[in-house]
Design a protein around this motif. Structure first.
Motif, mmCIF file in Angstrom:
data_model
loop_
_atom_site.group_PDB
_atom_site.id
_atom_site.type_symbol
_atom_site.label_atom_id
_atom_site.label_comp_id
_atom_site.label_asym_id
_atom_site.label_seq_id
_atom_site.Cartn_x
_atom_site.Cartn_y
_atom_site.Cartn_z
ATOM 1 N N ILE A 64 -6.687 17.886 -11.508
ATOM 2 C CA ILE A 64 -7.679 16.812 -11.433
ATOM 3 C C ILE A 64 -7.960 16.414 -9.978
ATOM 4 O O ILE A 64 -9.132 16.307 -9.582
ATOM 5 N N PRO A 65 -6.932 16.215 -9.134
ATOM 6 C CA PRO A 65 -7.227 15.993 -7.710
ATOM 7 C C PRO A 65 -8.028 17.139 -7.097
ATOM 8 O O PRO A 65 -8.847 16.915 -6.203
ATOM 9 N N ALA A 66 -7.833 18.367 -7.592
ATOM 10 C CA ALA A 66 -8.589 19.515 -7.065
ATOM 11 C C ALA A 66 -10.078 19.357 -7.332
ATOM 12 O O ALA A 66 -10.915 19.633 -6.462
ATOM 13 N N VAL A 67 -10.425 18.911 -8.531
ATOM 14 C CA VAL A 67 -11.844 18.720 -8.865
ATOM 15 C C VAL A 67 -12.455 17.624 -7.987
ATOM 16 O O VAL A 67 -13.549 17.778 -7.440
ATOM 17 N N GLU A 118 0.832 -1.207 0.000
ATOM 18 C CA GLU A 118 0.000 0.000 0.000
ATOM 19 C C GLU A 118 0.864 1.253 0.000
ATOM 20 O O GLU A 118 0.541 2.243 -0.669
ATOM 21 N N TYR A 119 1.961 1.213 0.750
ATOM 22 C CA TYR A 119 2.845 2.379 0.798
ATOM 23 C C TYR A 119 3.451 2.655 -0.583
ATOM 24 O O TYR A 119 3.570 3.815 -0.998
ATOM 25 N N GLU A 120 3.818 1.620 -1.296
ATOM 26 C CA GLU A 120 4.359 1.797 -2.649
ATOM 27 C C GLU A 120 3.328 2.459 -3.559
ATOM 28 O O GLU A 120 3.669 3.310 -4.386
ATOM 29 N N GLU A 121 2.071 2.070 -3.408
ATOM 30 C CA GLU A 121 1.001 2.690 -4.204
ATOM 31 C C GLU A 121 0.869 4.169 -3.849
ATOM 32 O O GLU A 121 0.673 5.019 -4.721
ATOM 33 N N ALA A 122 0.961 4.489 -2.558
ATOM 34 C CA ALA A 122 0.858 5.888 -2.127
ATOM 35 C C ALA A 122 2.024 6.711 -2.669
ATOM 36 O O ALA A 122 1.840 7.838 -3.132
ATOM 37 N N GLU A 123 3.222 6.157 -2.590
ATOM 38 C CA GLU A 123 4.404 6.843 -3.112
ATOM 39 C C GLU A 123 4.263 7.099 -4.609
ATOM 40 O O GLU A 123 4.630 8.163 -5.108
ATOM 41 N N ALA A 124 3.733 6.114 -5.321
ATOM 42 C CA ALA A 124 3.617 6.229 -6.778
ATOM 43 C C ALA A 124 2.598 7.288 -7.187
ATOM 44 O O ALA A 124 2.750 7.944 -8.220
ATOM 45 N N SER A 145 -4.860 7.610 -14.513
ATOM 46 C CA SER A 145 -6.112 8.057 -13.904
ATOM 47 C C SER A 145 -6.266 7.546 -12.479
ATOM 48 O O SER A 145 -6.689 8.275 -11.580
ATOM 49 N N LYS A 146 -5.922 6.289 -12.280
ATOM 50 C CA LYS A 146 -6.015 5.700 -10.944
ATOM 51 C C LYS A 146 -5.126 6.455 -9.961
ATOM 52 O O LYS A 146 -5.533 6.748 -8.837
ATOM 53 N N GLN A 147 -3.914 6.792 -10.374
ATOM 54 C CA GLN A 147 -3.000 7.504 -9.479
ATOM 55 C C GLN A 147 -3.519 8.896 -9.135
ATOM 56 O O GLN A 147 -3.387 9.354 -7.997
ATOM 57 N N LEU A 148 -4.111 9.566 -10.098
ATOM 58 C CA LEU A 148 -4.679 10.891 -9.829
ATOM 59 C C LEU A 148 -5.823 10.799 -8.823
ATOM 60 O O LEU A 148 -5.951 11.643 -7.931
ATOM 61 N N PHE A 149 -6.640 9.766 -8.961
ATOM 62 C CA PHE A 149 -7.751 9.600 -8.026
ATOM 63 C C PHE A 149 -7.236 9.264 -6.633
ATOM 64 O O PHE A 149 -7.722 9.803 -5.626
ATOM 65 N N LEU A 150 -6.242 8.387 -6.549
ATOM 66 C CA LEU A 150 -5.673 8.023 -5.246
ATOM 67 C C LEU A 150 -4.993 9.221 -4.585
ATOM 68 O O LEU A 150 -5.051 9.378 -3.357
ATOM 69 N N GLU A 151 -4.373 10.092 -5.376
ATOM 70 C CA GLU A 151 -3.775 11.302 -4.813
ATOM 71 C C GLU A 151 -4.863 12.200 -4.229
ATOM 72 O O GLU A 151 -4.687 12.789 -3.154
#
Length: 463
Positions: free
Chosen positions: A318-321, A78-84, A149-155
């Motif tokens: 995109i994270p702002a929206v 999970e941490y690797e996903e957060a870092e990415a 897209s997935k990374q932008l949503f997770l951010e």
């Protein structure tokens, strides 16, 4: 309402992750208290300026300390996903959230991310075709981008609450429970009490309100407390109360506890007592452009728009929206694709907040109660949700409540947890109170099961 005085107690309470890293990392020597005191005043701009006035060193240390705490809340995967998913600007924003409140608000953001990440991992099959459905929903809404897209949503999940940096910590850290708020309201004058109750009571209780309020006036204070508690049900009293009242209650409770410890008598006259601490907190509130007469709910509602503005300022558009709609307060002219995204982030945020341990709710709500409350909200305001998406999120969490039963997470979608609550083995396990929540959740899932399958088929047809 000093956050620092509560920090050690709530750091342990806040970390409920079963996958938390057992590695304890030493923090670098750094003046946390100095930066926290600035952030706690509710000034994002001043905090950012202080963090950068001597170059990048303070920010770099802050980011590393934030990452150290994040490792303890997440598994290594999970941490690797957060870092990415975190851009450099995103890391700085999350570090500022950490320095503002590393004990409650920061863990909430990380655990909200965990709930969302899990949704992406689930693969559903229908009509012989398999798909990571949430991944497809997010990709369809965000479209092509320089970043996944997935990374932008997770951010956006990690940064959804960054707007709270514009709200003084004395508001965010409010420890007044609903029961204490009810005790306060029960002692107010007839007019003041009725004004607050009319805002707090659910709509279905407002039909006979006039008669009920008159009966309430004739009760003694303890009978009145119980009557208000019963009438509120799952509704929260403290969110509709002015901040000056909540601050007053908190100081009153502290003095009462001190009196009990010392054996000195203490007046139960909650309303007429006047404490100088109130005045100091209210001055801090007003210096942030807020009013002591604003309710807790009104002030907290501001953070969604603040989150959008902060993230836009640092080019996280995109994270702002997404973060700017995580409570779906402004959904007019929203496309169905974006509303699906807002439904996911809203569910993750609300479910984590309801089930987590908080000063005002030390045990957190049971999973099934939280799901039932979200169902009630969806029924009151269905326009704020994509109901099939919400139902799939809820079904996923129901499957965790009964892990011994198959939930079809990697099999046919029709076997997902829509029917689990109806099974005799589940009915035997739940208490009378749980049964009421479970029946509410079960009816919602069964009502939306066919819509979920149709929605998944529709998404699959475009991939």
């Amino acid at each position: 309402m000093s956050y620092l005085s509560e920090r050690s107690q709530w750091e342990n309470l806040g970390n409920t992750s079963e996958n938390a890293s057992s590695v304890s990392e030493e923090k670098e020597p750094w003046d946390y208290v100095k930066f926290h005191s600035v952030a706690g005043r509710g000034s994002f701009d001043e905090t950012y300026q202080k963090m950068t006035e001597h170059g990048d060193e303070d920010f770099e240390i802050c980011v590393r300390n934030m990452e150290s705490d994040m490792r303890k809340l997440l598994s290594s995967e999970e941490y690797e996903e957060a870092e990415a998913c975190l851009s450099e600007s995103g890391k700085k924003m999350l570090a500022l959230l950490w320095v503002y409140d590393s004990a409650v608000l920061f863990p909430h953001s990380v655990r909200t991310f965990r709930i969302g990440l899990e949704k992406f991992k689930r693969q559903f099959s229908i009509d012989g075709v398999s798909l990571r459905f949430f991944d497809a929903v997010v990709s369809r809404a965000i479209g092509d981008s320089s970043r996944d897209s997935k990374q932008l949503f997770l951010e956006a999940l990690l940064l959804h609450d960054v707007g709270k940096l514009y709200i003084p910590a004395s508001v965010i850290d409010n420890a007044v429970t609903d029961r204490e708020s009810i005790s306060y309201v029960a002692r107010l004058s007839f007019e003041e009490r009725n004004h607050l109750l009319q805002k707090a009571l659910p709509n279905d209780k407002k039909g006979e309100m006039s008669l009920w309020l008159e009966r309430l006036e004739k009760m003694n204070v303890h009978e009145r407390e119980e009557a208000i508690q019963n009438a509120l049900g799952g509704a929260r009293m403290n969110t509709v109360m002015p901040i000056r009242c909540l601050d007053h209650i908190e100081h009153w409770n502290r003095r009462r506890e001190n009196s009990n410890a010392s054996g000195n008598p203490f007046s139960d006259d909650l309303v007429r007592s006047d404490y100088p601490e109130d005045q100091a907190d209210m001055r801090e509130l007003q210096s942030s452009g807020l009013s002591p007469d604003q309710t807790l709910g009104e002030i907290l509602d501001l953070h969604e728009e603040h989150s959008r503005r902060i993230l836009e300022k640092y080019h996280l558009y995109i994270p702002a929206v997404i973060a700017g709609h995580h409570h779906s307060s402004n959904i007019r002219e929203t496309s169905s694709e974006m509303l699906a995204l807002f439904t996911i982030i809203r569910f993750c945020d609300e479910f984590e907040a309801m089930t987590a341990k908080r000063q005002y709710n030390p045990l957190g709500r049971p999973r099934m109660q939280a799901l039932s409350m979200i169902v009630d909200e969806a029924r009151r305001t269905p326009e704020k949700f994509t109901l099939p998406i919400l139902a799939l999120c809820i079904a996923n969490e129901v499957s965790k409540e009964f892990p011994s039963l198959p939930d079809g997470g990697t099999g046919d979608l029709s076997h997902e947890s829509f029917d689990i609550l109806e099974s005799p083995s589940v009915q035997e396990r739940v208490s009378a109170e749980q049964k009421r929540w479970a029946e509410n959740v079960s009816s919602f899932l069964l009502e939306n099961k066919s819509l979920v399958i149709d929605n998944v088929r529709s998404v699959m047809s475009n991939f």
